[in-house]
Structure formats: structure tokens, C-alpha cells
Design an enzyme around this catalytic site. Structure first.
Site, short mmCIF file in Angstrom:
data_model
loop_
_atom_site.label_atom_id
_atom_site.label_comp_id
_atom_site.label_asym_id
_atom_site.label_seq_id
_atom_site.Cartn_x
_atom_site.Cartn_y
_atom_site.Cartn_z
N CYS A 171 40.44 37.29 43.14
CA CYS A 171 41.38 36.49 42.83
C CYS A 171 42.28 36.08 43.77
O CYS A 171 42.76 36.90 44.81
CB CYS A 171 42.20 36.83 41.38
SG CYS A 171 43.42 37.96 41.42
N GLU A 178 39.51 45.27 41.16
CA GLU A 178 39.51 45.65 42.71
C GLU A 178 40.92 46.69 42.76
O GLU A 178 40.88 47.72 43.56
CB GLU A 178 39.87 44.41 43.55
CG GLU A 178 38.79 43.51 43.61
CD GLU A 178 38.72 42.54 42.50
OE1 GLU A 178 38.22 41.48 42.81
OE2 GLU A 178 39.35 42.78 41.28
N CYS A 185 44.06 40.09 44.18
CA CYS A 185 43.14 40.89 44.43
C CYS A 185 42.71 40.68 45.85
O CYS A 185 42.31 41.74 46.74
CB CYS A 185 41.89 40.93 43.93
SG CYS A 185 42.10 41.29 41.99
N HIS A 238 43.52 44.76 38.00
CA HIS A 238 42.30 43.93 37.86
C HIS A 238 41.08 45.08 38.49
O HIS A 238 41.65 46.28 38.90
CB HIS A 238 42.06 42.94 38.86
CG HIS A 238 43.06 41.76 38.32
ND1 HIS A 238 42.89 40.47 38.89
CD2 HIS A 238 43.53 41.52 37.10
CE1 HIS A 238 43.51 39.66 38.12
NE2 HIS A 238 44.05 40.30 37.20
#
Length: 279
Positions: A70, A47, A79, A45
Site C-alpha cells: 500500500c 509486510e 507498506c 499489514h
């Protein structure tokens, strides 16, 4: 945050069914030390990519992210856990994730002692997140219809890579960026037939969150008449002022932007009525 928003757009056309997200990491003095975006489902993701770029310098720093980190483990780690493990002291969020699990990533970050600010430039972040948020709300893709206002041919040279799927006047359906989504969805070779709302729901179930329809006549015209088109992009080629063109924009749409490009004017129009909701 504006840098994170710009970076997030690099994922448009490949992240679905996941959202396009961008993240920027600042060190303790406020200098940018890493940035990243989510490319496709199953990969890191935003991040995670930004933290990998920042390395150990992220300790005590700030993460600026366009969508709430998330709070669940899927193909990629949660994340909020990555941010906590990296030692980030502050997280700035534009938009809260309506799909967040449990109490949400923000709540977990705060519980871990991280200072969190939400709602920063949310309206600007939603310019990139809009198709995903719209599709999430109604269970059907965000639909863009584009055509040439002069000769009604398929709009040639239009960049389709920012859309999950593209359908031409002949009904052929393809990925905007061929192979860009990996194994996250498989499209039928042609546009499905039948009730248009159910067709869009079928495409949504396949992972499509944004659909581009090419050509004045055909599916675009049909879906617009059914109230299923969210925006229209119309190319007005260079011509004498007296040359006739079709209605600009179509009935039921209002002009939201006009841009002069190299050899044409691009008119963007939004639907005037309430958005279609399949659910």
C-alpha cells in the site's frame, strides 16, 4: 509466492474491509527469514508482520507479497515505506492493488531504487483475493450458498470462519468468526429485507466482503434466483446410489470441483452467467 499465498488465507474472514494479504521475506541468499499476514483492519499489514519477524536480516533481501504494497498511511504505516526503510532490495508482487493511492506502491518502490517484479502467480493469488476483488468491483459481497443435497437441512459442521458474515435459513446474521473483525463493522441481528441488490450493498457498506448463506431453502434460494450467488457448495452425504437428491448443481451453475471427504462428497459450483454488478 505460493507460501505467501497460503499464509494470506489465514486472514480470510477477519481482514474485511481490508484484503487478505500474505508476505514472505528472503535474505540475500534466498532463505526464508520471516513471514506474515494481515489479520484485521487497524493492525499491522502483512509486510509489517513479515519484516518484524525478519529483523535486520531483511537488509538487501527480497519481499514476496500477494498484493501490491500500500501507498497510503491509515491505521497502519504505508507498506512501501516500511519496505524501503527496512532496506529490502527486491520486491515480488502477485497482484496490483486497484485501490492504491497516487502512482501506487510499486512506482514508489522503484523510485527509491528497489527492484520490483509484478504479476508473479497472480492467478493463484487471486484464489484468496477473489472475494475482496469481486466485492470491490461491484460494491456488494461475494456470496457463497451452501446446503445439504440430501435432506435440505442447514449444512452442519461446515467451517464458517473464513467468511465475514453468515446467514442461516431463519435470517439470523452473524460474523463467521465472532469478534474477529474488531470494531471494523457492526452487523444487524437479522438479514435486512427489501431489494436483494440493495441489501447486499448495505452489507458491503457495513464492511462485509464475503457472505455465506446456509440452507437449501430461504435466502440462498432467493438470492440464487436473482442471480446474486457467486458459488455453491453442496454436501452429498453417503447414501445408496438409488437415493434421490435435488438437482446437482442448481440451474445456472457449473461444477468446478468435487472432493471426497470423510462422510460426504462436497461439490463446488460456479455461476455460469456474468457476475452481478451493483455499480
Amino acid at each position: 509466492m505460493r507460501r505467501a499465498i497460503a499464509v494470506s488465507a489465514l486472514g480470510l474472514g477477519t481482514t474485511s474491509p481490508n484484503p487478505p494479504v500474505g508476505c514472505v521475506i528472503l535474505d540475500t541468499s534466498g532463505c526464508v527469514i520471516g513471514e506474515g499476514f494481515h489479520r484485521r483492519k487497524g493492525e499491522a499489514h502483512a509486510e509489517g508482520n513479515a519484516l518484524a519477524a525478519a529483523g535486520a536480516a531483511a537488509v538487501g533481501g527480497t519481499a514476496v507479497v500477494t498484493l501490491e504494497p500500500c501507498n497510503h498511511v491509515g491505521r497502519a504505516p504505508a507498506c512501501r515505506a516500511l519496505l524501503i526503510e527496512a532496506g529490502v532490495a527486491r520486491v515480488v508482487v502477485a497482484v496490483i492493488d486497484p485501490t492504491s493511492r497516487g502512482e501506487g506502491g510499486v512506482a514508489e518502490l522503484r523510485r527509491a531504487g528497489v527492484d520490483v517484479e509484478v504479476g508473479v502467480l497472480a492467478g493463484e493469488a487471486e484464489l484468496v483475493l477473489r472475494p475482496w476483488l469481486t466485492a470491490l468491483e461491484r460494491g456488494a459481497p461475494f456470496v457463497t450458498w451452501t446446503y445439504d443435497a440430501g435432506d435440505h437441512r442447514q449444512l452442519a459442521g461446515f467451517d464458517v470462519h473464513g467468511y465475514d458474515a453468515v446467514v442461516g435459513p431463519d435470517g439470523r446474521l452473524r460474523e463467521g468468526a465472532p469478534g474477529g473483525h474488531g470494531d471494523t463493522f457492526v452487523l444487524p441481528g437479522e438479514m435486512p429485507q427489501g431489494d436483494p441488490e440493495k441489501v447486499l450493498q448495505t452489507l458491503h457498506a457495513a464492511g462485509v466482503r464475503s457472505l455465506l448463506v446456509l440452507g437449501k431453502h430461504g435466502f440462498g434460494e432467493f438470492y440464487a434466483a436473482a442471480g446474486l450467488v457467486d458459488e455453491v457448495l453442496i454436501r452429498l452425504p453417503g447414501r445408496e446410489a438409488s437415493s434421490p437428491v435435488s438437482e446437482l448443481p442448481p440451474a445456472g451453475f457449473r461444477i468446478s470441483a468435487v472432493r471426497r471427504l470423510e462422510d460426504h462428497v462436497l461439490v463446488q459450483a460456479q455461476g455460469e452467467g456474468p457476475p452481478f454488478r451493483a455499480r
